[in-house]
Every structure is written in C-alpha cells, then in structure tokens.
Design an enzyme around this catalytic site. Structure first.
Site, PDB file in Angstrom:
ATOM      1  N   ASN A  67       8.105  13.808   4.345  1.00 27.54           N
ATOM      2  CA  ASN A  67       6.805  13.514   3.760  1.00 27.54           C
ATOM      3  C   ASN A  67       5.811  14.481   4.413  1.00 27.54           C
ATOM      4  OD1 ASN A  67       4.375  12.497   2.948  1.00 27.54           O
ATOM      5  ND2 ASN A  67       4.820  10.370   3.507  1.00 27.54           N
TER       6      ASN A  67
ATOM      7  N   ARG B  39       8.835  13.617  -0.581  1.00 30.41           N
ATOM      8  CA  ARG B  39       7.785  12.895  -1.286  1.00 30.41           C
ATOM      9  C   ARG B  39       6.843  13.930  -1.903  1.00 30.41           C
ATOM     10  NH1 ARG B  39       2.436  10.235   1.018  1.00 30.41           N
ATOM     11  NH2 ARG B  39       1.777   9.153  -0.866  1.00 30.41           N
TER      12      ARG B  39
ATOM     13  N   HIS C 123       1.258   5.767  -5.177  1.00 30.76           N
ATOM     14  CA  HIS C 123       2.046   4.765  -4.425  1.00 30.76           C
ATOM     15  C   HIS C 123       3.216   4.250  -5.265  1.00 30.76           C
ATOM     16  CE1 HIS C 123      -1.844   3.460  -2.075  1.00 30.76           C
ATOM     17  NE2 HIS C 123      -1.161   4.349  -1.360  1.00 30.76           N
TER      18      HIS C 123
ATOM     19  N   GLY D  31      -2.806  -0.712   2.051  1.00 34.61           N
ATOM     20  CA  GLY D  31      -2.705   0.010   3.314  1.00 34.61           C
ATOM     21  C   GLY D  31      -4.052   0.661   3.568  1.00 34.61           C
ATOM     22  N   ASN D  32      -4.036   1.827   4.209  1.00 32.18           N
ATOM     23  CA  ASN D  32      -5.302   2.546   4.347  1.00 32.18           C
ATOM     24  C   ASN D  32      -5.763   2.981   2.955  1.00 32.18           C
ATOM     25  OD1 ASN D  32      -7.425   3.405   5.819  1.00 32.18           O
ATOM     26  ND2 ASN D  32      -6.451   5.319   6.478  1.00 32.18           N
TER      27      ASN D  32
ATOM     28  N   GLU E   6       0.829  -6.822   4.426  1.00 34.70           N
ATOM     29  CA  GLU E   6       1.929  -7.433   5.180  1.00 34.70           C
ATOM     30  C   GLU E   6       1.443  -8.224   6.387  1.00 34.70           C
ATOM     31  OE1 GLU E   6       4.732  -4.280   6.152  1.00 34.70           O
ATOM     32  OE2 GLU E   6       4.585  -3.541   4.090  1.00 34.70           O
TER      33      GLU E   6
HETATM   34  P1  AMP Z   1      -0.735   1.590   6.053  1.00 34.40           P
HETATM   35  O1  AMP Z   1      -1.547   2.637   5.326  1.00 34.40           O
HETATM   36  O2  AMP Z   1       0.169   0.820   5.142  1.00 34.40           O
HETATM   37  O3  AMP Z   1      -0.044   2.103   7.287  1.00 34.40           O
HETATM   38  O4  AMP Z   1      -1.787   0.501   6.572  1.00 34.40           O
HETATM   39  C1  AMP Z   1      -2.694   0.802   7.619  1.00 34.40           C
HETATM   40  C2  AMP Z   1      -3.738  -0.296   7.700  1.00 34.40           C
HETATM   41  O5  AMP Z   1      -3.114  -1.575   7.821  1.00 34.40           O
HETATM   42  C3  AMP Z   1      -4.625  -0.218   8.923  1.00 34.40           C
HETATM   43  O6  AMP Z   1      -5.712   0.642   8.704  1.00 34.40           O
HETATM   44  C4  AMP Z   1      -5.094  -1.645   9.101  1.00 34.40           C
HETATM   45  O7  AMP Z   1      -6.272  -1.853   8.338  1.00 34.40           O
HETATM   46  C5  AMP Z   1      -4.003  -2.466   8.488  1.00 34.40           C
HETATM   47  N1  AMP Z   1      -3.246  -3.245   9.478  1.00 34.40           N
HETATM   48  C6  AMP Z   1      -2.183  -2.851  10.207  1.00 34.40           C
HETATM   49  N2  AMP Z   1      -1.772  -3.848  11.017  1.00 34.40           N
HETATM   50  C7  AMP Z   1      -2.581  -4.912  10.773  1.00 34.40           C
HETATM   51  C8  AMP Z   1      -2.668  -6.236  11.277  1.00 34.40           C
HETATM   52  N3  AMP Z   1      -1.838  -6.700  12.215  1.00 34.40           N
HETATM   53  N4  AMP Z   1      -3.655  -7.042  10.785  1.00 34.40           N
HETATM   54  C9  AMP Z   1      -4.501  -6.585   9.843  1.00 34.40           C
HETATM   55  N5  AMP Z   1      -4.467  -5.348   9.334  1.00 34.40           N
HETATM   56  C10 AMP Z   1      -3.524  -4.521   9.782  1.00 34.40           C
END
Ligand code: AMP
Length: 408
Positions: free
Chosen positions: A10, A94, A183, A213-214, A336
C-alpha cells in the site's frame, strides 16, 4: 500451485505499508511500514511474525520509494522471506482510483499502468504514489505477476441513479465527473463477513457498512452488491471525517472564492485537511474527543454531535435505498472501538428495528460480533476490517486462476 505467498503493498505519497501473507491459511508472515520517505527522518519498521521473530527498526534517510522497497526486500530476506523466494506467487497493490474501467482486480501490464496514469487528474494525491510503488516492485521482480486491487472496484455496481451527479451530462462526461466511491476493499470484506456472522450467504442479506476511520464512508450493499456509497468523485464527499468536511453545499466554495478571496488550492486544503473533527474542535482522534467531552469541553461535544448527526442521516438514507436492512456493520478505527459513536448513531431508531444492547456494545474485542439486543429486527454488528487480507485474497484468486488456465 506451490507458490502461496502474497506480498501486499500500500504505497502512499511518503509511505509504504506492507504485509506478506501465506494464502494456505491466511497467515501473516511479516508486516511493516516505511514512513517519511524523502525526509531525513525516515523510519522502517519491520515485524516478522514467524516464530521467534522480533520487530526491527531502521531510522535513517530513505530517499524514495525505490530505496524504501529495496530496504523492505532486504528485511524480508533476513527472515528467509525474500522477494526472490519461489514461494512468492504475486504482489498485490492497493490502487485508490480505478475509474469506471476497473471493476475487478487486474494483472498489471503497460496498458493498465497507462490507465491508472490517465486517472491521475481525479486522484492527484493517491494514484501517482500507487504507480510509483508498482513500478518499483516491477523493477525488483519483473517476472512476477503484479496485481492492482482498486478501492473503487466494489462500487462500480452502483446504478446510474446513485453514481451520477445532477449536473450537465456533457460537462460531467467530458471531465469524468461521477461518484466513484472509495474504501471498496473494506466495504466488500466487511459486508461479506457480516453475512457470515449472521450465518447467511452474502446474496441473501442487505447490509449498511459504516467504515469509520480517519477517512469515513458508508455503503448500501444489497445481496453482496454495492448500490450506493457516500464518497464521490473524491474521498471528500459524505460523512464527517477526521480532517475532511464530508458533504457541504458546493456554493460554500464559490463564497470562499468570491468573498473570502481564497484560491482553489487553499479551499482544497481547508476542506480536506482542516475540516471535519479537526476543523470543528482541533482534534481528529475520537479517543481524545471523548476524553474532552468527559471533561465538559463544549467544542468537542458539538463536534461529536455533528459527526453522529451526519452518520444517522446516512443510515436513514441507506435504509430507504435498501428497503429492507438485515445488518448495520461498524468498522475501522472509530467503528470498531468507539462504543459511544455506535450507541449515538442508532439512538432513537427503534422504529426502524435498530438498537444496541448497552452491555454487548461495551465489550472490547478484535472479533466480529453482534451488539444489538437478541431478536432485534436488524443486527447491529462490529466487524473489524482487514483490507490487506482482502487484497491478498483477491490477488491470489486471480493468479491461481491464471496458473490453472495455463496448465490446462
Ligand atoms: P483508521 O483510519 O481506521 O486507522 O482509524 C483511525 C481513527 O480511529 C483514529 O483517528 C481514532 O479517531 C479512531 N480510534 C482508534 N482507536 C480508538 C479507540 N480506542 N476509541 C475511539 N476511537 C479510536
């Protein structure tokens, strides 16, 4: 077929994430990333997952993707997992934007590279980085199949009524303006995994997938087929995200140009990098926002409410698009992990058969699980996404198929 390993790459503009998997049992053999490529402070973190393996780090200037991939190849070789191994079946890449053409994972050749390049105007940040990664990997193993797995592919089944913007058709077609969605690998994986969790076949179930996610996007999946998604021409449309605004009235842009005297580039940065949760309260991490809310922080509370309000609107919209919903699946970092987001997103939707069970929703786990009350009409599920595994599976399926054809 004896070669059963797939390397998943990626490649971002200044980073490369990678995983080496063995498709006999989906086992991860090594994972890692190179970040801050092109800077003095580049870092390579490599973690072999074979027995006795220990994480290794390199902190040194890594000039470009070529140097980064060569360093990764050396790390893999140190664990006996080198790119020259006969067990390596293919490299899966990706690729963010595949336009309308790429509806399936595709073995990369000159024509495919040309098409991905032609799509750069609609994916100026992502496709050039993806291309660099592919070219570098091809130069390291020119004989090996390299497969592109597109973020947009899962969404190419959207009907025209969902994919077209209501703007002048000739102008839209000239500039290839339509809703592509992103996505897709995650939406495909999670919708299928949700069907499994319900003990049913994907063709039998309708699922709303919320990838939070972000970056964040929602999709409506009918019988395993995507019929609508919230991201559009670019990943800017739709839900409130970490730093992206999601939906805004397009006139906001003219207003900022005419009255705010901002340039197109400045507005691009504003909406993509300085908006969303960051723009609203200064933080893009949901953990931090929840902490601030607990301390009584008003800006964080409002940011959370705006985030959830938008999410709820999309759940309602996709409920209407699907007519019947069997499950709403939450995935990615926020989906999640953030129980309060899941709870707030379905609060008040009992009439639609949607609710979470407080105790089940509070459980922390890496496993797919249902968090709605028993006998609820619609299952609310938490389904951890795994884009790398999905890319590896699609890559392997394609090369295994080709190998089969060649042997016949
Ligand atoms: P991703 O892009 O899927 O890696 O998601 C990243 C985002 O997930 C982070 O910026 C957080 O806002 C959120 N995140 C990760 N862990 C937690 C958690 N334990 N509780 C709440 N939000 C989380």
């Amino acid at each position: 077929m004896t070669a059963t390993r797939i390397l998943v790459l990626n490649s971002g503009s200044s980073s490369v994430k990678y995983q080496l998997l063995d498709m006999r049992d989906d086992a991860r053999l090594a994972v890692g990333l190179v970040e801050r490529i092109g800077e003095e402070t580049s870092r390579l973190k490599h973690t072999p997952l074979t027995e006795g393996g220990r994480a290794r780090e390199q902190n040194r200037a890594i000039a470009d993707h070529d140097e980064a991939l060569k360093a990764v190849a050396e790390e893999l070789a140190r664990d006996g997992l080198g790119l020259d191994s006969p067990e390596l079946a293919a490299i899966g890449h990706r690729v963010v934007h595949g336009g309308q053409l790429f509806t399936q994972p595709t073995v990369i050749d000159g024509a495919v590279l040309g098409e991905v390049e032609r799509l750069i105007p609609v994916a100026p940040l992502h496709n050039p980085a993806n291309l660099t990664g592919i070219r570098t990997a091809m130069s390291l193993r020119p004989d090996l199949p390299q497969v592109a797995v597109f973020d947009t592919a899962f969404h190419t089944t959207m009907p025209e009524s969902a994919a077209r913007y209501a703007i002048d058709v000739a102008t839209a077609d000239e500039h290839r303006i339509r809703r592509y969605g992103f996505h897709g690998t995650s939406h495909a994986y999670v919708s299928r995994r949700t069907a499994e969790l319900l003990g049913r076949r994907p063709e039998e179930v309708n699922v709303i997938v919320l990838h939070l996610g972000n970056g964040a996007s929602a999709s409506a999946v009918r019988g395993g087929v995507c019929v609508d998604t919230s991201m559009g021409l670019t990943p800017l449309e739709g839900l409130v995200m970490g730093t992206r605004s999601g939906d805004v009235d397009p006139a906001v842009i003219f207003h900022l140009m005419r009255v705010g005297k901002m340039s197109a580039d400045e507005i691009d940065v504003l909406l993509n990098k300085k908006s969303g949760l960051t723009g609203l309260c200064g933080d893009n991490d949901m953990r931090e926002i929840r902490r601030r809310i607990d301390e009584g922080d008003e800006a964080a509370r409002l940011a959370f409410e705006i985030y959830v309000h938008r999410l709820k609107k999309y759940i309602g919209a996709y409920y209407a698009v699907l007519g019947r919903v069997d499950a709403v699946a939450f995935t990615a970092g926020v989906g999640e992990n953030a129980a309060p987001v899941r709870e707030a997103a379905v609060a008040g939707l009992q009439e639609l058969g949607l609710a979470v069970d407080g105790e089940l929703n509070a459980v922390r786990s890496d496993e797919p699980r249902i968090v709605s009350p028993e006998h609820a009409r619609v299952a609310v599920a938490v389904v951890p996404t795994d884009e790398e595994l999905e890319i590896a599976r699609q890559t392997y399926a394609l090369v295994a198929n080709r190998a089969g054809e060649h042997h016949d």
